[in-house]
Design an enzyme around this catalytic site. Structure first.
Site, PDB file in Angstrom:
ATOM      1  N   ARG A  25    -102.820   6.180  43.149  1.00 51.59           N
ATOM      2  CA  ARG A  25    -102.816   7.607  42.843  1.00 51.59           C
ATOM      3  C   ARG A  25    -104.138   8.075  42.240  1.00 51.59           C
ATOM      4  NH1 ARG A  25     -97.364   7.239  39.439  1.00 51.59           N
ATOM      5  NH2 ARG A  25     -98.141   5.106  39.287  1.00 51.59           N
ATOM      6  N   LYS A  32    -107.177   0.527  37.736  1.00 57.68           N
ATOM      7  CA  LYS A  32    -107.056   1.756  36.933  1.00 57.68           C
ATOM      8  C   LYS A  32    -107.320   1.542  35.429  1.00 57.68           C
ATOM      9  CE  LYS A  32    -102.850   3.155  37.120  1.00 57.68           C
ATOM     10  NZ  LYS A  32    -101.513   3.774  37.238  1.00 57.68           N
ATOM     11  N   GLN A  87    -101.474 -11.626  38.785  1.00 59.90           N
ATOM     12  CA  GLN A  87    -100.331 -11.197  39.601  1.00 59.90           C
ATOM     13  C   GLN A  87    -100.889 -11.057  41.022  1.00 59.90           C
ATOM     14  OE1 GLN A  87     -98.817  -7.221  38.957  1.00 59.90           O
ATOM     15  NE2 GLN A  87     -96.806  -7.707  39.788  1.00 59.90           N
ATOM     16  N   GLY A  92     -94.568  -4.628  41.160  1.00 57.40           N
ATOM     17  CA  GLY A  92     -93.839  -3.850  40.164  1.00 57.40           C
ATOM     18  C   GLY A  92     -94.037  -4.401  38.757  1.00 57.40           C
ATOM     19  N   GLY A 114    -101.514  -0.946  30.845  1.00 60.73           N
ATOM     20  CA  GLY A 114    -102.976  -0.864  30.756  1.00 60.73           C
ATOM     21  C   GLY A 114    -103.526   0.528  30.978  1.00 60.73           C
ATOM     22  N   ASN A 178     -89.781   7.523  29.284  1.00 59.04           N
ATOM     23  CA  ASN A 178     -90.195   6.197  28.835  1.00 59.04           C
ATOM     24  C   ASN A 178     -91.712   6.179  28.671  1.00 59.04           C
ATOM     25  OD1 ASN A 178     -90.501   3.395  28.490  1.00 59.04           O
ATOM     26  ND2 ASN A 178     -90.516   3.026  30.703  1.00 59.04           N
ATOM     27  N   ARG A 343    -136.123   8.034  21.872  1.00 55.54           N
ATOM     28  CA  ARG A 343    -135.497   6.826  22.422  1.00 55.54           C
ATOM     29  C   ARG A 343    -135.431   5.716  21.388  1.00 55.54           C
ATOM     30  NH1 ARG A 343    -139.270   6.007  27.317  1.00 55.54           N
ATOM     31  NH2 ARG A 343    -138.080   4.083  27.509  1.00 55.54           N
ATOM     32  N   TYR A 376    -146.010  12.381  24.699  1.00 59.08           N
ATOM     33  CA  TYR A 376    -145.345  11.096  24.871  1.00 59.08           C
ATOM     34  C   TYR A 376    -145.867  10.140  23.803  1.00 59.08           C
ATOM     35  CZ  TYR A 376    -143.867   6.562  26.198  1.00 59.08           C
ATOM     36  OH  TYR A 376    -143.319   5.320  26.122  1.00 59.08           O
ATOM     37  N   ARG A 450    -165.841  14.665  25.412  1.00 56.30           N
ATOM     38  CA  ARG A 450    -165.889  15.631  26.527  1.00 56.30           C
ATOM     39  C   ARG A 450    -167.356  15.965  26.807  1.00 56.30           C
ATOM     40  NH1 ARG A 450    -164.647  20.336  22.432  1.00 56.30           N
ATOM     41  NH2 ARG A 450    -162.692  19.310  22.014  1.00 56.30           N
TER      42      ARG A 450
END
Ligand code: UD1
Ligand code: CA
Length: 465
Positions: A25, A32, A87, A92, A114, A178, A343, A376, A450
């Protein structure tokens, strides 16, 4: 189903978590219970809660050959005392429990699903204490669709649980469902689980089908405890349910922080996915995300859209909107953003400022220093009272190695200069705008690189002649 041989049991309580379903589903390729919700796999939430519940053994029933995927996805820490049970085919929930049964050594066992991540420690402790042969937790919900309905007799005793597809039309309106949290004496499973059949519309061996069998053999053996709110014990079978469950959990976390006095502007737009501790007088604007361990001191403000991932903020820190901080420490009075990216291993000193479009990494910015625009700053040690002009880049990488540079106290780094690491800029040096710094700059000096400006007069006129 085949009967498991009875074996000697010790006092104590184990948990079996069922995580081997197909998850059809939800439409995902991984199991899942491994789908992330609120920052970690659903199953991880459950394991983190179980850590606090003093249980003897934890079994996880997983799909065929997927133990490694589970081990890689879940926290190593929580997994080291888990026992893995395969399993081979999802037939089931009853069939899933049967796979674990031969390994259970305790007199009591709690079965959890789970895909129900937010079951509380209190629910588990409550059911663990129960003395009845079988105890389950139910809840009332306005939208029972898809869940097993609790069937009670005239005396109000629980006698059965019927799954959605097997309900008679008049049973569909039952609002008591349930939760899937069921505790049993292990001997109940050994005696009756093999009697469960798959004569239902899903052709599955349901664990819940053990109830009428038990009721027939031992009337009055079933105890049912109701809990609320229902979302906490509800699972998520579809992506839509997962999204709704996530929002409910995040809202409840936000409300806890509000109750502790944190001024969260809109609790519906605050995603706390980690462990957050806050001092007094903290204001958090909308769309803030918290991950990992985050500690916020007194009088801090967190602007809209900030993301804090393993961060410590001392008192009086201001984070301006849309800043992302990972593994950083900001000292008293520091200010970061808007649109800053701090960071890992960034240390911002007292009253230091990191402004907009500044990226930092493995960098220390000393007390009262400022880098307010478009820089930076990676692998840098910046002293106190320095000014880092707009557009300054520390060129820390030559394609192979990373280099660290040092800027000592009271330096002025002119706009648009590049510092080619590794270099040291000594105290009170000035770097002229646009300089390319390739070697040590002595104390109190000016570094300029420069060419002198030449003005060519009447240039425009010459061009058009
Ligand atoms: C189950 C309960 C239902 C309850 C609901 C609460 C049964 C038969 N139904 O329904 O009464 O209201 O949970 O959320 O117990 N699983 C296996 N092996 C299998 C089948 C399932 O390990 O062969 C695992 C799944 O991975 C899942 C859990 O068991 O984590 C529950 O299975 P799922 O199919 O989601 O049951 P629901 O239909 O939700
Ligand atoms: Ca489910």
């Amino acid at each position: 189903m085949k009967r498991s041989e009875p074996h000697i049991l010790n006092p104590g309580c184990s948990v079996v978590i069922l995580a081997a379903g197909k998850g059809k589903r939800m439409g995902v390729t991984c199991p899942k219970p491994l789908v992330p919700i609120c920052g970690k796999p659903a199953l991880q939430h459950l394991l983190d809660t179980l850590k606090q519940c003093d249980l003897d053994h934890i079994f996880i029933v997983h799909p065929r050959e997927q133990a490694n995927l589970f081990k890689q996805t879940l926290d190593e820490d929580t997994c080291h005392n888990v026992q893995w049970v395969e399993q081979a085919e999802a037939k089931g929930t009853g069939h899933a429990v049967q796979q674990a049964l031969p390994f259970i050594k305790t007199e009591k066992v709690i079965v959890l699903l789970g895909d129900t991540p937010f079951v509380s420690k209190e629910s588990i402790q409550q059911i663990k204490k129960s003395k009845q042969p079988l105890s389950l937790i139910s809840c009332l919900t306005e939208n029972p669709f898809g869940l097993g309905r609790i069937i009670r007799d005239e005396a109000d005793n629980v006698v059965n649980i019927i799954e959605e597809k097997d309900l008679e039309p008049d049973q569909k309106a039952i609002k008591e469902v349930n939760t899937g949290i069921i505790a049993m004496h292990t001997s109940i499973l050994t005696s009756y689980l093999h009697l469960v059949d798959n004569c239902n519309n899903n052709k599955e061996y349901y664990l819940t089908a053990i109830l009428p069998i038990l009721e027939k053999h031992q009337p009055g053996a079933i105890e049912c405890m109701q809990t609320s709110p229902s979302w906490k014990v509800c699972g998520a079978n579809t992506m839509a349910e997962l999204a709704a469950l996530e929002r409910k959990h995040l809202l409840s976390v936000a409300n806890q922080h509000l109750a502790n006095g944190v001024r969260i502007k809109d609790p519906h737009r605050f995603d706390c996915l980690g462990d957050l501790s806050c001092g007094k007088n903290v204001v958090i604007d909308i769309n803030v995300i918290i991950k990992g361990r985050v500690s916020i001191g007194n009088n801090c403000t967190i602007g809209a859209g900030c993301i804090l991932d393993n961060v410590t903020l001392e008192d009086n820190v201001s984070l301006h909107p849309h800043s992302l901080l990972q593994k950083c420490h900001l000292a008293r009075g520091a200010s970061v953003g808007p649109f800053a990216y701090c960071r890992e291993n960034t240390q911002v000193g007292e009253h230091a400022q990191v402004g907009c479009f500044v990226e930092t990494k493995s960098t220390t910015i000393g007390k009262n220093s400022k880098a307010k625009h478009l820089s930076y700053l990676g692998n840098l040690e910046i002293g106190e009272r320095c000014n880092i002009g707009a557009g300054v880049i520390h060129c820390n990488y030559d394609g192979q190695n990373k280099y660290t540079s040092i800027i000592k106290n009271d330096c002025f780094i002119g706009a648009d200069s590049q510092i080619i690491g590794p270099v040291t800029i000594e105290e009170s040096a000035t770097i002229a705008a646009g300089a390319t710094v390739t070697k040590r700059v002595p104390k109190d000096s000016l570094a300029i690189s420069r060419p002198p400006q030449a003005n060519i007069l009447n240039w425009k006129k010459k061009l058009t002649q």
